[in-house]
Design an enzyme around this catalytic site. Structure first.
Site, PDB file in Angstrom:
ATOM      1  N   ILE A  62       0.835  -1.196   0.000  1.00 32.40           N
ATOM      2  CA  ILE A  62       0.000   0.000   0.000  1.00 32.40           C
ATOM      3  C   ILE A  62       0.873   1.251   0.000  1.00 32.40           C
ATOM      4  CG2 ILE A  62      -0.223   0.126   2.531  1.00 32.40           C
ATOM      5  CD1 ILE A  62      -3.249   0.891   1.990  1.00 32.40           C
ATOM      6  N   CYS A  63       0.360   2.311  -0.607  1.00 31.70           N
ATOM      7  CA  CYS A  63       1.013   3.619  -0.591  1.00 31.70           C
ATOM      8  C   CYS A  63      -0.079   4.666  -0.377  1.00 31.70           C
ATOM      9  CB  CYS A  63       1.804   3.856  -1.871  1.00 31.70           C
ATOM     10  SG  CYS A  63       0.792   3.977  -3.372  1.00 31.70           S
ATOM     11  N   LYS A  64       0.141   5.860  -0.869  1.00 27.28           N
ATOM     12  CA  LYS A  64      -0.858   6.918  -0.677  1.00 27.28           C
ATOM     13  C   LYS A  64      -2.063   6.734  -1.599  1.00 27.28           C
ATOM     14  CE  LYS A  64      -1.497  11.919  -0.619  1.00 27.28           C
ATOM     15  NZ  LYS A  64      -0.860  13.227  -0.768  1.00 27.28           N
TER      16      LYS A  64
END
Length: 99
Positions: A62-64
């Protein structure tokens, strides 16, 4: 590349499913909160942290917003790591976060 929505990820958490979650955002971004249980490895440090990934296990990334996690998945998969990209990233996350 496999992918999952944030809603599906939340269901896994609520059902008590055991899985590996890696947050590839930068340090200043995770200061605003991470999903409980996630491991923080910034995207740029993945090459140096390959020993954190165990063979035969899948890693949810996951990231932004989903772009960097997709890049991380591509890199990890090219190095033999099974990955699942979390679509929409933290911007789409409606579950609990911890600082």
């Amino acid at each position: 590349m496999k992918s999952i929505t944030t809603e599906e990820l939340l269901e896994l958490i609520e059902n008590g499913t055991d899985f590996n979650l890696v947050d590839v955002r930068e340090t200043e971004e995770v200061a605003y909160g991470m999903i409980p249980g996630a491991t923080h490895i910034p995207l740029g440090l993945l090459p140096e942290q390959m020993d954190a990934f165990k063979e035969g296990e899948a890693y949810y990334i996951i990231c932004k917003a989903g772009g960097r996690s997709a890049m991380a998945c591509d890199y990890l998969e090219s190095n033999g790591v099974e990955t699942v990209n979390v679509e929409g990233g933290m911007m789409a996350w409606n579950g609990e976060v911890v600082a």
